[in-house]
Scaffold this motif. Structure first.
Motif, mmCIF file in Angstrom:
data_model
loop_
_atom_site.group_PDB
_atom_site.id
_atom_site.type_symbol
_atom_site.label_atom_id
_atom_site.label_comp_id
_atom_site.label_asym_id
_atom_site.label_seq_id
_atom_site.Cartn_x
_atom_site.Cartn_y
_atom_site.Cartn_z
ATOM 1 N N GLU A 157 0.833 -1.199 0.000
ATOM 2 C CA GLU A 157 0.000 0.000 0.000
ATOM 3 C C GLU A 157 0.872 1.254 0.000
ATOM 4 O O GLU A 157 1.959 1.267 0.588
ATOM 5 C CB GLU A 157 -0.908 0.017 1.241
ATOM 6 C CG GLU A 157 -1.941 -1.083 1.265
ATOM 7 C CD GLU A 157 -2.841 -0.995 2.503
ATOM 8 O OE1 GLU A 157 -2.549 -0.132 3.380
ATOM 9 O OE2 GLU A 157 -3.819 -1.756 2.582
ATOM 10 N N GLU A 158 0.365 2.291 -0.678
ATOM 11 C CA GLU A 158 1.035 3.584 -0.613
ATOM 12 C C GLU A 158 0.914 4.145 0.796
ATOM 13 O O GLU A 158 -0.061 3.900 1.501
ATOM 14 C CB GLU A 158 0.423 4.561 -1.618
ATOM 15 C CG GLU A 158 0.683 4.210 -3.063
ATOM 16 C CD GLU A 158 0.215 5.311 -4.009
ATOM 17 O OE1 GLU A 158 0.143 6.472 -3.552
ATOM 18 O OE2 GLU A 158 -0.074 4.999 -5.172
ATOM 19 N N VAL A 162 4.064 11.276 1.963
ATOM 20 C CA VAL A 162 5.423 11.017 1.494
ATOM 21 C C VAL A 162 6.393 11.076 2.671
ATOM 22 O O VAL A 162 6.333 11.988 3.500
ATOM 23 C CB VAL A 162 5.828 12.045 0.414
ATOM 24 C CG1 VAL A 162 7.299 11.871 0.033
ATOM 25 C CG2 VAL A 162 4.938 11.884 -0.815
ATOM 26 N N VAL A 163 7.266 10.089 2.740
ATOM 27 C CA VAL A 163 8.250 10.011 3.816
ATOM 28 C C VAL A 163 9.640 10.251 3.246
ATOM 29 O O VAL A 163 10.020 9.645 2.232
ATOM 30 C CB VAL A 163 8.201 8.633 4.509
ATOM 31 C CG1 VAL A 163 9.289 8.523 5.574
ATOM 32 C CG2 VAL A 163 6.831 8.393 5.124
ATOM 33 N N TYR A 169 8.137 4.769 -1.549
ATOM 34 C CA TYR A 169 8.061 3.869 -0.393
ATOM 35 C C TYR A 169 6.679 3.233 -0.310
ATOM 36 O O TYR A 169 5.659 3.873 -0.550
ATOM 37 C CB TYR A 169 8.356 4.617 0.903
ATOM 38 C CG TYR A 169 9.837 4.830 1.164
ATOM 39 C CD1 TYR A 169 10.707 3.740 1.252
ATOM 40 C CD2 TYR A 169 10.360 6.107 1.331
ATOM 41 C CE1 TYR A 169 12.056 3.928 1.492
ATOM 42 C CE2 TYR A 169 11.701 6.308 1.571
ATOM 43 C CZ TYR A 169 12.553 5.211 1.655
ATOM 44 O OH TYR A 169 13.886 5.402 1.892
ATOM 45 N N ARG A 170 6.652 1.940 0.054
ATOM 46 C CA ARG A 170 5.408 1.197 0.189
ATOM 47 C C ARG A 170 5.412 0.394 1.492
ATOM 48 O O ARG A 170 6.447 -0.110 1.929
ATOM 49 C CB ARG A 170 5.209 0.232 -0.992
ATOM 50 C CG ARG A 170 5.109 0.918 -2.351
ATOM 51 C CD ARG A 170 3.821 1.713 -2.471
ATOM 52 N NE ARG A 170 3.664 2.307 -3.790
ATOM 53 C CZ ARG A 170 4.089 3.540 -4.116
ATOM 54 N NH1 ARG A 170 4.711 4.295 -3.219
ATOM 55 N NH2 ARG A 170 3.896 4.010 -5.334
ATOM 56 N N GLN A 171 4.213 0.261 2.087
ATOM 57 C CA GLN A 171 4.038 -0.576 3.269
ATOM 58 C C GLN A 171 3.565 -1.961 2.839
ATOM 59 O O GLN A 171 2.555 -2.098 2.148
ATOM 60 C CB GLN A 171 3.011 0.036 4.217
ATOM 61 C CG GLN A 171 2.665 -0.833 5.419
ATOM 62 C CD GLN A 171 3.835 -1.032 6.353
ATOM 63 O OE1 GLN A 171 4.289 -0.082 6.981
ATOM 64 N NE2 GLN A 171 4.339 -2.258 6.445
ATOM 65 N N ARG A 235 11.463 0.490 7.665
ATOM 66 C CA ARG A 235 10.411 -0.540 7.663
ATOM 67 C C ARG A 235 9.805 -0.763 6.288
ATOM 68 O O ARG A 235 9.154 -1.778 6.043
ATOM 69 C CB ARG A 235 9.300 -0.138 8.630
ATOM 70 C CG ARG A 235 9.727 -0.064 10.081
ATOM 71 C CD ARG A 235 8.636 0.542 10.930
ATOM 72 N NE ARG A 235 8.377 1.932 10.542
ATOM 73 C CZ ARG A 235 7.190 2.513 10.609
ATOM 74 N NH1 ARG A 235 6.130 1.825 10.987
ATOM 75 N NH2 ARG A 235 7.054 3.781 10.267
ATOM 76 N N TYR A 236 9.989 0.188 5.367
ATOM 77 C CA TYR A 236 9.251 0.166 4.107
ATOM 78 C C TYR A 236 10.058 -0.449 2.972
ATOM 79 O O TYR A 236 11.291 -0.498 3.000
ATOM 80 C CB TYR A 236 8.837 1.583 3.724
ATOM 81 C CG TYR A 236 8.070 2.297 4.812
ATOM 82 C CD1 TYR A 236 6.932 1.725 5.365
ATOM 83 C CD2 TYR A 236 8.490 3.528 5.301
ATOM 84 C CE1 TYR A 236 6.222 2.360 6.374
ATOM 85 C CE2 TYR A 236 7.795 4.184 6.309
ATOM 86 C CZ TYR A 236 6.667 3.590 6.843
ATOM 87 O OH TYR A 236 5.979 4.223 7.847
ATOM 88 N N PHE A 237 9.333 -0.903 1.970
ATOM 89 C CA PHE A 237 9.922 -1.356 0.720
ATOM 90 C C PHE A 237 9.670 -0.276 -0.330
ATOM 91 O O PHE A 237 9.027 0.738 -0.055
ATOM 92 C CB PHE A 237 9.315 -2.684 0.298
ATOM 93 C CG PHE A 237 9.590 -3.789 1.281
ATOM 94 C CD1 PHE A 237 10.713 -4.579 1.160
ATOM 95 C CD2 PHE A 237 8.718 -4.037 2.341
ATOM 96 C CE1 PHE A 237 10.973 -5.594 2.067
ATOM 97 C CE2 PHE A 237 8.965 -5.048 3.250
ATOM 98 C CZ PHE A 237 10.095 -5.830 3.125
#
Length: 304
Positions: A157-158, A162-163, A169-171, A235-237
């Motif tokens: 998920e988006e 924006v980080v 970045y995706r969760q 933590r994100y991909f």
């Protein structure tokens, strides 16, 4: 306004009082650490469904010991008699030493020169007993390889915003239906592209709360234990990543070891944390774990 100023002064007074309270509670704490701490055997062993057993034996290092590559290599224990029993037969593991760029590491596994030992592989539902004889002492542990229940689905998920100025970045998200039998525990690993399988800082979970239900959970990217990382993004991909989740079923003792170890590492440096004893299922005062795993894999290519 007068009301605003009154509230501001009240807030400042509370802060000052809190600081004064903390200062008044200051106290020197002296720890009398014993100087004759006995070295302990440390076991890092496991057997996974479809895989042979693997055991690393080392000795513990003192609290004030210098930790460098030389000390770590000298901590390996050699010439131990290591045996594994699966309830049907017992095999003795062979010691191997590998040398990579003058860094030597030792471990125990099946004897590749014995064809019969090559068939000694982990099986779901079976118990495995480890016995270690070293310098006149015997250490034992038992573990079970549970049956694994795979994840239902995996998606990305988006992020809500924006980080770190990075829109890609995706969760990673997963859906899991827990069996209607209490006592299930898992350890979660992730692999991004062609990297190694890694765990997050907290990777072990049980079904105390979710037993028999279907839940959605976010899965974090794994990290190297000694690497520095960005807390805001690790933590994100990212879009374009190929991610594989290794979902490993573990028994209660294995869960207790990893859960207490991760909690202990997670609170390192926190003066307000409660000291915690890392659980071990190895007898005779040894540290570490003998663990059984059964793993299911699910892969996702993040395209959007």
């Amino acid at each position: 306004s007068p009301i605003f100023m009154k509230k501001l002064f009240a807030a400042i007074s509370i802060i000052i009082a809190a600081i004064a309270g903390l200062c008044s509670c200051e106290k020197d704490v002296n720890f009398n650490l014993p100087s004759d701490i006995t070295e302990k055997v440390v076991v890092d062993g496991g057997i996974e469904a479809g895989q042979p057993p693997l055991v690393l034996l080392t000795k513990s290092l003192g609290f004030f010991s210098k930790i460098d590559l030389g000390n770590l290599q000298n901590s390996f224990l050699h010439n131990a008699v290591v045996k594994v029993n699966d309830g049907i037969r017992t095999i003795q593991l062979r010691e191997y030493t590998i040398d990579t760029l003058n860094n030597r590491y030792s471990f125990y596994s099946v004897d590749t020169a014995n064809p019969a030992d090559l068939t000694f592989l982990g099986t779901e539902g079976r118990f495995y007993r480890l016995t270690i004889d070293y310098e006149g002492k015997t250490y034992e542990a038992s573990t079970k390889i549970p049956h694994v229940k795979a994840l239902d689905s995996l998606w990305a998920e988006e992020l809500p915003e924006v980080v770190d100025n990075e829109p890609d970045y995706r969760q990673l998200m997963a859906r899991y239906s827990d069996p209607d039998t209490p006592g299930n525990s898992v350890r979660i690993y992730t692999r991004r592209n062609n990297e190694a399988y890694l765990t997050d800082r907290f990777s072990t979970y049980n079904d105390d709360i979710i037993n028999g239900t279907t839940v959605e959970l976010d899965i974090s990217n794994g990290i190297q234990p000694m690497d520095t990382f960005n807390f805001a993004t690790y933590r994100y991909f990212k879009r374009g990543d190929t991610v594989t989740v290794k979902w490993s079923a573990i028994d209660k003792a294995t869960y207790t070891f990893w859960q207490t170890l991760e909690f202990s590492l997670g609170t390192t440096g926190n003066p307000f944390s409660t000291p915690i004893k890392v659980g071990s299922n190895v007898s005779n005062g040894a540290l570490g774990v003998w663990a059984g795993y059964s793993s299911a894999y699910k892969t996702l290519i993040i395209t959007q």
